[in-house]
Design a protein around this motif. Sequence first.
Motif, PDB file in Angstrom:
ATOM      1  N   THR A  52       0.866  -1.173   0.000  1.00 29.31           N
ATOM      2  CA  THR A  52       0.000   0.000   0.000  1.00 29.31           C
ATOM      3  C   THR A  52       0.902   1.222   0.000  1.00 29.31           C
ATOM      4  N   LEU A  68       1.586  -6.500   1.626  1.00 30.82           N
ATOM      5  CA  LEU A  68       0.677  -7.640   1.616  1.00 30.82           C
ATOM      6  C   LEU A  68       1.502  -8.884   1.352  1.00 30.82           C
ATOM      7  N   TYR A  89      -2.785 -15.261  -0.645  1.00 30.41           N
ATOM      8  CA  TYR A  89      -2.647 -14.168   0.321  1.00 30.41           C
ATOM      9  C   TYR A  89      -2.693 -14.716   1.745  1.00 30.41           C
ATOM     10  N   ARG A 113      -1.423  -9.024   6.042  1.00 28.90           N
ATOM     11  CA  ARG A 113      -0.873  -7.694   5.819  1.00 28.90           C
ATOM     12  C   ARG A 113       0.031  -7.323   6.986  1.00 28.90           C
ATOM     13  N   TRP A 133      -2.365 -12.133  -8.497  1.00 30.36           N
ATOM     14  CA  TRP A 133      -3.327 -11.325  -7.745  1.00 30.36           C
ATOM     15  C   TRP A 133      -3.975 -10.237  -8.594  1.00 30.36           C
ATOM     16  N   PHE A 181      -8.674  -6.601  -1.691  1.00 33.78           N
ATOM     17  CA  PHE A 181      -8.240  -6.968  -0.348  1.00 33.78           C
ATOM     18  C   PHE A 181      -8.939  -6.082   0.672  1.00 33.78           C
ATOM     19  N   ILE A 195      -3.883  -1.046  -3.659  1.00 35.98           N
ATOM     20  CA  ILE A 195      -2.588  -1.717  -3.595  1.00 35.98           C
ATOM     21  C   ILE A 195      -1.794  -1.520  -4.878  1.00 35.98           C
ATOM     22  N   ARG A 200      -4.296 -17.933   7.482  1.00 33.79           N
ATOM     23  CA  ARG A 200      -4.044 -16.513   7.244  1.00 33.79           C
ATOM     24  C   ARG A 200      -3.989 -15.758   8.574  1.00 33.79           C
TER      25      ARG A 200
END
Length: 311
Positions: free
Chosen positions: A197, A207, A219, A222, A247, A252, A264, A286
């Motif tokens: 970001t 990310l 993913y 973050r 991606w 997200f 992003i 995650r």
Amino acid sequence: MLDAEGRGWAAEPKWDGFRAQLAVWPGGRVLLRSRQGTDMTASFPEIRAAALAQLPADTGLDGELVVWEHGRLAFERLQQRLAWRGRGAAEGAGQWPAHFVVFDLVRADGADLTGWPYERRRAALEALFTDHRLEAPLTLCPSTTDPAVARAWLKWTAAGLEGLCFKRLDQPYTGGVRAWRKYKVRTTTEAIIGAVTGTLEPPRTVLLGRYDAAGRLQYVGRSTTLSARLGRALGDVLVPPAGAYPWQGWTFSAGWGTQRTLDIVLVEPAVVLEVAADVARDGAGRFRHPARPHRIRTDVEVGQVALFGEF
């Protein structure tokens, strides 16, 4: 740890769930609400039924709603349960039953206990469970003043326990948790930077991803805001993707429980970052909370990073 807190403190496990208050009023009314005041009663009919069947009228409890799945606390199942009402709530209770882990008694027999010290409220809570033979899905949260017992609880992190909460024995009840001290367990691990970001020079957060067994970049979470030093270092090594990117077109979320999405910038997934992540994970592994970035791992190849789903 508890021995560092000194005397006069109790430790309790910190659960990965929804903080909630459960009240039974005269006349058979039950209210299960979040700390923010959201009425969750209809989403958890098994908790309402247990409260009606087991708790005396004019009782107020504070605790944590949790759901277990495959031997771990499953926060994402709680989120799904919260969105269901009516027939869906009944089906959810059968598929992913919730438990209410009680750690405080704030009202008993119509009396307000919030001014009592924790030690006295705790004794009254234990008496409530014993005298009324309360049982699942109502569960008494453990509490101890023994440092060895508290340290042993940290082994439960494999099942999704986040850490410990410390509470003063002489402390009256407060609705929030600012008066508590928290100890969260964090583990150091590696992941691949797949996007950022902000800008590439320097990025604000990153990310993170890991490859699955089929070779697809998934993913995993973050980071928290990068330090100026690490941001500059990453700006020197991150580059835009060279070709087709896994991606591309993905969106997200800015965090659990929010509809806001992140803007992003995709990068070539070639840089490995070491991070400290707490043990709150979803069923796929995650990170539920932002991970703290430590350092760029130039000595670790992308192919050496643990696969997606490996804790």
